[in-house]
Enzyme design. Sequence first.
Site, PDB file in Angstrom:
ATOM      1  CB  SER A 112      35.579  40.676  44.842  1.00 48.78           C
ATOM      2  OG  SER A 112      36.228  41.493  43.901  1.00 48.78           O
ATOM      3  CG  ASP A 266      42.082  36.945  41.248  1.00 48.76           C
ATOM      4  OD1 ASP A 266      42.052  37.773  40.325  1.00 48.76           O
ATOM      5  OD2 ASP A 266      41.373  37.019  42.266  1.00 48.76           O
ATOM      6  CG  HIS A 293      38.372  38.125  40.799  1.00 47.41           C
ATOM      7  ND1 HIS A 293      39.219  38.546  41.806  1.00 47.41           N
ATOM      8  CD2 HIS A 293      37.221  38.831  40.965  1.00 47.41           C
ATOM      9  CE1 HIS A 293      38.623  39.459  42.535  1.00 47.41           C
ATOM     10  NE2 HIS A 293      37.411  39.648  42.059  1.00 47.41           N
TER      11      HIS A 293
END
Length: 310
Positions: A112, A266, A293
């Site tokens: 991320s 995501d 995600h």
Amino acid sequence: MYSPIEPYDQGMLDVGDGNQVYWEVSGNPAGKAAVIVHGGPGGGASGNWRRYHDPEAYRIVLFHQRGCGRSTPDAGLLETDLSVNTTRHLIADMELLREHLNIDTWQLLGVSWGSTLSLAYAQQHRDRVSEVILFAVTASRRKELEWITRDVGRIFPQEWERFRDAVPVQDRDGNLAAAYAKLLADPRTRDEAARAWCEWEEAHVSLDPAFRPSSRMQDPVFRMTFARLVTHYWGNDCFLSEEDDLVERVGLLEGIPGVLVHGRLDVSGPLVTAWELHRNWPGSELVVVDEGHGGSGMQAHVVAATNRFR
């Protein structure tokens, strides 16, 4: 993932500006160096992160970025100076840690926000990077930040309206992350703002079939630290200029093996960023899974990549 292990060495590194960065090392002291770059900004890293690498083959370095986790001072405290917490500072901290641990080159594993920071570090210090493995890939471009704070509200309209309406009317059409950052710097509004921000974070990651609400978001201390750091970064375009576009510049990493693992479901960070990075990065590999995600289905692909490079 590999079985849980404990660090054999750890400490606090003075990185300047009154900041101390927590670091630890586990696995094989003589193994190949790999550094874990956690998400957020402000997410910190748990011991579970040590399990992506073979502990017999790797020297696994984990650190908590400035202001979060076990690093000090805590960004959640009003008196903490966030002007010395930028992407430039975090890249310098990583280099200082590499030198402190006498590592010549290391593998980057980022998730991320950690993928953004890994890309930024690698593009500045490519000679210090052996491979790059990223999952739940982001590059923190302005359009990505607008998507996650505004456009994805088309999928979660009720939740997004609550998120937007937590800021003053005059700020609702502007930079929402910056508006929240102001609320989080005010003792009168900070607790409610942190809760509203984290409720929105939980909403837009919830499409993963295996999603479970994070217990960390119920901790008021973690919630404040996380909210202050992520709004500080997103409100300032993650301190990356247009000239710093990590997707356009990723060709600088040609010759460095890269593996990108991303979820087709995501909605927090749509697949297009990972696709564009892969297209611009000669020799990189893109693995797409039917996950949200950071979904758990990515773990096997990440471990496969670390095993391949060991």
